[in-house]
Design a protein around this motif. Structure first.
Motif, PDB file in Angstrom:
ATOM      1  N   SER A  86       0.811  -1.208   0.000  1.00 34.48           N
ATOM      2  CA  SER A  86       0.000   0.000   0.000  1.00 34.48           C
ATOM      3  C   SER A  86       0.848   1.263   0.000  1.00 34.48           C
ATOM      4  O   SER A  86       1.915   1.326   0.599  1.00 34.48           O
ATOM      5  CB  SER A  86      -0.915   0.013   1.228  1.00 34.48           C
ATOM      6  N   THR A  87       0.342   2.295  -0.669  1.00 28.54           N
ATOM      7  CA  THR A  87       1.002   3.597  -0.644  1.00 28.54           C
ATOM      8  C   THR A  87       0.655   4.350   0.630  1.00 28.54           C
ATOM      9  O   THR A  87       1.196   5.413   0.894  1.00 28.54           O
ATOM     10  CB  THR A  87       0.586   4.435  -1.862  1.00 28.54           C
ATOM     11  N   VAL A 121      -3.157  -3.083  -5.269  1.00 26.43           N
ATOM     12  CA  VAL A 121      -3.116  -1.624  -5.187  1.00 26.43           C
ATOM     13  C   VAL A 121      -2.076  -1.058  -6.137  1.00 26.43           C
ATOM     14  O   VAL A 121      -1.134  -1.744  -6.548  1.00 26.43           O
ATOM     15  CB  VAL A 121      -2.801  -1.153  -3.748  1.00 26.43           C
ATOM     16  N   THR A 122      -2.214   0.220  -6.486  1.00 25.29           N
ATOM     17  CA  THR A 122      -1.262   0.858  -7.391  1.00 25.29           C
ATOM     18  C   THR A 122       0.145   0.867  -6.808  1.00 25.29           C
ATOM     19  O   THR A 122       1.130   0.858  -7.550  1.00 25.29           O
ATOM     20  CB  THR A 122      -1.688   2.299  -7.706  1.00 25.29           C
ATOM     21  N   GLY A 123       0.246   0.870  -5.475  1.00 26.89           N
ATOM     22  CA  GLY A 123       1.557   0.888  -4.826  1.00 26.89           C
ATOM     23  C   GLY A 123       2.404  -0.328  -5.138  1.00 26.89           C
ATOM     24  O   GLY A 123       3.612  -0.321  -4.897  1.00 26.89           O
ATOM     25  N   LEU A 124       1.784  -1.378  -5.683  1.00 25.20           N
ATOM     26  CA  LEU A 124       2.557  -2.542  -6.077  1.00 25.20           C
ATOM     27  C   LEU A 124       3.603  -2.176  -7.121  1.00 25.20           C
ATOM     28  O   LEU A 124       4.652  -2.806  -7.223  1.00 25.20           O
ATOM     29  CB  LEU A 124       1.617  -3.617  -6.636  1.00 25.20           C
ATOM     30  N   LYS A 162     -13.782   6.588  -9.235  1.00 20.77           N
ATOM     31  CA  LYS A 162     -12.381   6.810  -9.588  1.00 20.77           C
ATOM     32  C   LYS A 162     -11.526   5.861  -8.748  1.00 20.77           C
ATOM     33  O   LYS A 162     -11.115   6.179  -7.635  1.00 20.77           O
ATOM     34  CB  LYS A 162     -11.995   8.263  -9.337  1.00 20.77           C
ATOM     35  N   ARG A 163     -11.287   4.709  -9.316  1.00 20.08           N
ATOM     36  CA  ARG A 163     -10.564   3.659  -8.594  1.00 20.08           C
ATOM     37  C   ARG A 163      -9.484   3.107  -9.511  1.00 20.08           C
ATOM     38  O   ARG A 163      -9.777   2.583 -10.578  1.00 20.08           O
ATOM     39  CB  ARG A 163     -11.525   2.546  -8.185  1.00 20.08           C
ATOM     40  N   ARG A 164      -8.229   3.240  -9.108  1.00 23.66           N
ATOM     41  CA  ARG A 164      -7.112   2.773  -9.921  1.00 23.66           C
ATOM     42  C   ARG A 164      -6.461   1.577  -9.237  1.00 23.66           C
ATOM     43  O   ARG A 164      -6.148   1.624  -8.053  1.00 23.66           O
ATOM     44  CB  ARG A 164      -6.100   3.903 -10.121  1.00 23.66           C
ATOM     45  N   ARG A 165      -6.295   0.505 -10.007  1.00 21.16           N
ATOM     46  CA  ARG A 165      -5.727  -0.717  -9.449  1.00 21.16           C
ATOM     47  C   ARG A 165      -4.697  -1.310 -10.399  1.00 21.16           C
ATOM     48  O   ARG A 165      -4.794  -1.181 -11.615  1.00 21.16           O
ATOM     49  CB  ARG A 165      -6.825  -1.771  -9.203  1.00 21.16           C
ATOM     50  N   THR A 166      -3.712  -1.957  -9.811  1.00 22.55           N
ATOM     51  CA  THR A 166      -2.731  -2.685 -10.604  1.00 22.55           C
ATOM     52  C   THR A 166      -3.332  -4.020 -11.037  1.00 22.55           C
ATOM     53  O   THR A 166      -3.872  -4.763 -10.215  1.00 22.55           O
ATOM     54  CB  THR A 166      -1.459  -2.950  -9.783  1.00 22.55           C
ATOM     55  N   TYR A 363       4.143   4.211 -11.072  1.00 22.41           N
ATOM     56  CA  TYR A 363       2.711   3.965 -11.101  1.00 22.41           C
ATOM     57  C   TYR A 363       1.885   5.231 -11.149  1.00 22.41           C
ATOM     58  O   TYR A 363       0.777   5.263 -11.644  1.00 22.41           O
ATOM     59  CB  TYR A 363       2.273   3.115  -9.900  1.00 22.41           C
ATOM     60  N   ASN A 364       2.423   6.351 -10.639  1.00 24.38           N
ATOM     61  CA  ASN A 364       1.671   7.602 -10.652  1.00 24.38           C
ATOM     62  C   ASN A 364       1.447   8.117 -12.058  1.00 24.38           C
ATOM     63  O   ASN A 364       0.576   8.956 -12.299  1.00 24.38           O
ATOM     64  CB  ASN A 364       2.396   8.670  -9.819  1.00 24.38           C
ATOM     65  N   LYS A 365       2.206   7.615 -13.016  1.00 24.84           N
ATOM     66  CA  LYS A 365       2.067   8.046 -14.402  1.00 24.84           C
ATOM     67  C   LYS A 365       1.263   7.020 -15.228  1.00 24.84           C
ATOM     68  O   LYS A 365       1.058   7.218 -16.408  1.00 24.84           O
ATOM     69  CB  LYS A 365       3.440   8.229 -15.036  1.00 24.84           C
TER      70      LYS A 365
END
Length: 369
Positions: A86-87, A121-124, A162-166, A363-365
């Motif tokens: 997690s971020t 999660v995107t933090g991955l 607005k849900r962003r996932r890896t 991941y932020n991009k």
């Protein structure tokens, strides 16, 4: 006659991912999770699937083979526990929960499916987790899978949120992993869905009896909420001054707060004509766009694109946790349709797998492709 592909859902939670995949035409053989209420929900909505409630490390190969029987496993999917990636918080890559990926790998080695799908999660894809993700990719490569990763935005796939996932997709060498194109928004064929559309899909009977449970007990906060317009909330002192009369101001010294703000926006109303922010596991995070109350569980579920007929088991707190942890059903359905196209050799990859390291750890991009 079209072939039906079978899958196992590991770390299934209440079954948002598997339910969406089944709506796409895939068949769920087995769901595995340790959360009792979530598995009761899974069982209620997957009457034709097997289920195991408990620690996956206690589900040995012989038992799982017995549960699946002689049915072929074409796909193994799941969302391993995400706290270690997690971020939010420490997010240490050496978190022991990361080792549960090895349990996912164990099942892949056991069943040798044609493909795998992992949601996280995107933090991955954060740099601090580079070693962990690289190891995961290397393990799959050694098993003969081509693997690729993207961050997908749920609102681009028909989810009013607005849900962003890896999303990690892997396939045996004869297939190429790829990702679905957006169906909604500027890059899709349909307009983004809104909170209003989500709410309009809820039957009155499914929501009416829950409204009483969604009332605020704190009368002061209820008065404050009455002054908050749609899409607004209180995070900074300027919000307090702009939106609340002085007698309803919070009794805080804003300068003493870290970064001179609340850690989370308070009294955050949704906007009917926009997409909701990411639905979380707490029932107290968001408020109804026009009524002075929290969201009901049914409203939160609709934003996560769960249909009316999907029923939840457990307390209100437990149900919100299940909803917040779930993969949005419409995103899962789109992924399921795409996975079947790959298995049917109807699509090919637009990016070479070996190129993933060029973008994976920024991941932020990331945006969906």
């Amino acid at each position: 006659m079209e072939k039906t592909y079978n899958f196992i859902d590991v770390f299934s939670g209440c079954g948002g991912l598997s339910y969406g995949l089944e709506q796409s035409g895939l068949n769920c053989l087995l769901g595995i999770d340790h959360d009792r209420d979530a598995m009761k929900t899974f069982e209620r909505n997957h009457p034709n699937s097997q289920s195991f409630c408990g620690d996956i490390r206690e589900l040995d190969n012989a038992k799982i083979m017995e549960m699946v029987g002689n049915q072929k496993v074409d796909l193994i999917v799941g969302g391993p526990p995400c706290q270690g990636f997690s971020t939010v918080g420490k997010g240490k890559s050496e978190d022991p929960r990361n080792l549960l990926f090895l349990e996912f790998l164990r099942l892949v080695k056991l069943f040798k499916p044609q493909g795998i799908l992992i949601e996280n999660v995107t933090g991955l894809l954060a740099k601090k987790n580079k070693d962990v993700l690289t190891r995961v990719f290397d393990e799959f490569h050694q098993l003969g899978y081509n693997v690729d990763a993207r961050v997908l935005s749920a609102e681009e796939f028909g989810v009013p949120e607005k849900r962003r996932r890896t999303i990690i997709v892997g396939f045996k060498d004869e297939f190429e992993p790829s990702f679905p194109n957006p169906t909604h928004g500027v890059r899709g064929s349909w307009p983004l869905k809104t909170v209003a559309e989500a709410f309009s899909s809820i039957s009155k009977d499914a929501n009416h009896h829950l409204v009483e449970k969604a009332q605020l007990k704190n009368e002061l906060d209820k008065k404050r909420l009455s002054h908050i317009p749609q899409g607004e909330g209180i995070r900074y002192q300027r919000d307090e001054i702009r939106l609340l009369p002085s007698e309803l101001h919070y009794n805080v010294n804003w300068q003493e707060l870290r970064e001179s703000r609340f850690r989370q926006t308070r009294l955050q109303r949704l906007n009917l004509e926009e997409q909701a922010p990411t639905i979380l596991t707490s029932r107290t995070m968001y408020f109804h766009p026009t009524e002075n109350r929290y969201l009901t569980a049914r409203e939160a579920a609709a934003i996560q694109s769960f249909p009316n007929e999907f029923s939840f088991e457990g307390s209100t707190t437990s149900v919100f946790k299940q909803i917040g942890n779930a993969v949005p059903v419409e995103l899962a359905k789109t992924l399921g349709l795409h996975l079947q196209k790959i298995l049917n050799h109807e699509v090919s990859s637009t990016n070479k797998v070996e190129d993933f390291k060029k973008y994976a750890f920024h991941y932020n991009k990331q945006i969906a492709i």
